[in-house]
Design an enzyme around this catalytic site. Structure first.
Site, PDB file in Angstrom:
ATOM      1  N   ASN A   1      -9.772   2.042   8.932  1.00 16.71           N
ATOM      2  CA  ASN A   1      -9.147   1.649  10.187  1.00 16.71           C
ATOM      3  C   ASN A   1      -9.789   2.375  11.368  1.00 16.71           C
ATOM      4  O   ASN A   1     -10.425   1.788  12.233  1.00 16.71           O
ATOM      5  CB  ASN A   1      -7.634   1.937  10.122  1.00 16.71           C
ATOM      6  CG  ASN A   1      -6.843   1.358  11.280  1.00 16.71           C
ATOM      7  OD1 ASN A   1      -5.654   1.124  11.160  1.00 16.71           O
ATOM      8  ND2 ASN A   1      -7.447   1.076  12.429  1.00 16.71           N
ATOM      9  N   THR A   2      -9.647   3.711  11.373  1.00 17.48           N
ATOM     10  CA  THR A   2     -10.011   4.479  12.555  1.00 17.48           C
ATOM     11  C   THR A   2     -11.470   4.316  12.952  1.00 17.48           C
ATOM     12  O   THR A   2     -11.770   4.213  14.156  1.00 17.48           O
ATOM     13  CB  THR A   2      -9.705   5.978  12.311  1.00 17.48           C
ATOM     14  OG1 THR A   2      -8.384   6.105  11.777  1.00 17.48           O
ATOM     15  CG2 THR A   2      -9.798   6.765  13.606  1.00 17.48           C
TER      16      THR A   2
ATOM     17  N   ALA B   1      -9.679   5.532   3.200  1.00 22.98           N
ATOM     18  CA  ALA B   1      -9.539   6.674   4.113  1.00 22.98           C
ATOM     19  C   ALA B   1     -10.745   7.615   4.102  1.00 22.98           C
ATOM     20  O   ALA B   1     -11.353   7.863   3.066  1.00 22.98           O
ATOM     21  CB  ALA B   1      -8.293   7.502   3.818  1.00 22.98           C
ATOM     22  N   GLY B   2     -11.051   8.121   5.295  1.00 21.95           N
ATOM     23  CA  GLY B   2     -12.080   9.140   5.444  1.00 21.95           C
ATOM     24  C   GLY B   2     -13.466   8.622   5.755  1.00 21.95           C
ATOM     25  O   GLY B   2     -14.387   9.409   5.953  1.00 21.95           O
TER      26      GLY B   2
ATOM     27  N   LYS C   1       0.891  -1.171   0.000  1.00 27.46           N
ATOM     28  CA  LYS C   1       0.000   0.000   0.000  1.00 27.46           C
ATOM     29  C   LYS C   1       0.922   1.212   0.000  1.00 27.46           C
ATOM     30  O   LYS C   1       1.578   1.510   1.006  1.00 27.46           O
ATOM     31  CB  LYS C   1      -0.910   0.002   1.226  1.00 27.46           C
ATOM     32  CG  LYS C   1      -1.800   1.240   1.288  1.00 27.46           C
ATOM     33  CD  LYS C   1      -2.610   1.316   2.562  1.00 27.46           C
ATOM     34  CE  LYS C   1      -3.239   2.690   2.682  1.00 27.46           C
ATOM     35  NZ  LYS C   1      -3.967   2.868   3.947  1.00 27.46           N
TER      36      LYS C   1
ATOM     37  N   GLY D   1      -8.648   9.476   8.794  1.00 24.78           N
ATOM     38  CA  GLY D   1      -9.109   9.670  10.163  1.00 24.78           C
ATOM     39  C   GLY D   1     -10.144  10.758  10.339  1.00 24.78           C
ATOM     40  O   GLY D   1     -10.519  11.080  11.470  1.00 24.78           O
TER      41      GLY D   1
END
Lengths: 260, 65
Positions: free
Chosen positions: A206-207, A184-185, A96, A157
């Site tokens: 992830n977050t 992401a986001g 990645k 995040g």
């Protein structure tokens, strides 16, 4: 099924392994998510440290496919060397690729990204580039040999969901042969369903799971949302309309055309 | 001799990577190594001679997003 560089997977949800309250919760969340691919990283460790070994054992227990990242790299040289270290450490040609261009937004340095991707593809890597929604950048990544492209929904995040919907729709339409992943986001399962309904092949986050009140339940929520979004996309979504259209048949309505 | 090990100026006695790992207590740790931005495969750790001023990165697996 979704394919990444010739390898087929049932799950269209890829998740990160960072920021969880504990290693055990991370393992439970990965299992609850149904993810078959998890992102990992590589870091310096103080002499005599055993953190890396402990994490390595945790990941191996999960029996998933590892996708190492180059998170934190700010130059082509750093990213390329980090990718090569990852290949040595994890024994995979998957990477990645992140080249960060701005510390506040963690926005990718797309110029460096394309350059690093070209170098790594020539070196035998299967590159998963983290990019913005910019079409020309995605086209250059494809032309450099990337068969997967991963545009952001919003900054890492930020939990904002898809910010530039029209641009992401254009990417999907212009790159039909590329495996597209929203990376992401995303902050809520509805954001993930949104991405899947646009025809994206998978999402990576992830977050939103790791920082949820109950990460294991949230992992389940994202799993269901990704499945729902994909099923809806395959079923064929109706387009929006400017005016109302009755769902109940009009013909035969009581008092229809009644003479007043 | 003086090298830069994981970003810190460090005095080492080792003359190759295998000896450095032993000297710095990295044995039995799952690591990968780059010297001056060049990855050195595990098979070459014993042969990889170190020089004064080398920038050495010793890295391990970690959580990531």
């Amino acid at each position: 099924m979704v394919s990444f560089y010739g390898k087929d997977f049932s799950s269209r949800l890829l998740i990160g392994t960072a920021l969880y309250p504990s290693p055990a919760i991370m393992q439970h969340a990965v299992r609850a998510s149904g993810a078959e691919i998890v992102t990992v990283s590589l870091r310096r460790e103080a002499a005599g440290g055993r953190i890396g070994n402990a994490f390595w054992d945790l990941i191996r227990e999960l029996d998933v496919t590892e996708l190492p990242n180059t998170a934190g790299c700010r130059s082509v040289r750093e990213a390329v060397t980090t990718a090569q270290l990852a290949r040595e450490l994890f024994g995979t040609s998957w990477i990645k690729l992140e080249v960060i261009g701005d510390d506040e937004t963690l926005q990718p340095d797309v110029v460096g990204l394309v350059e690093a991707a070209a170098i790594l593809v020539k070196d035998g890597f299967d590159v998963f580039p983290y990019c913005t929604e910019d079409l020309t950048v995605a086209l250059k990544l494809r032309d450099a040999g990337c068969r997967v492209v991963m545009p952001w929904a919003a900054p890492i995040g930020s939990a904002r969901g898809i910010v530039n919907r029209e641009a992401l729709k254009v990417l999907r339409a212009r790159l039909p042969e590329v495996t597209l992943v929203i990376d992401a986001g995303l902050g809520a399962p509805s954001h993930a369903a949104d991405a899947m309904e646009l025809g994206y092949d998978a999402v990576l986050l992830n977050t939103a799971i790791a920082k949820a009140g109950d990460p294991v339940e949230m992992a389940k929520g994202f799993r269901l949302a990704v499945e729902a979004g994909r099923v809806a996309y395959e079923a064929g979504l109706m387009g929006p309309r400017d005016f109302a259209s009755p769902s109940t048949p009009v013909v035969g309505t009581p008092f229809w055309h009644a003479v007043s | 001799m003086l090298v830069v090990l994981n970003g810190e100026r460090t005095e080492i006695a080792a003359r190759n990577l295998a000896a450095l790992l032993s000297e710095r207590d990295y044995e039995h740790t799952h690591v990968a190594i780059a010297v001056n931005y060049q990855v050195v495969p595990r098979a070459r750790w014993t042969d990889a001679t170190l020089n004064s001023g080398d920038q050495i990165e010793i890295i391990t697996p970690r959580q990531g997003g």
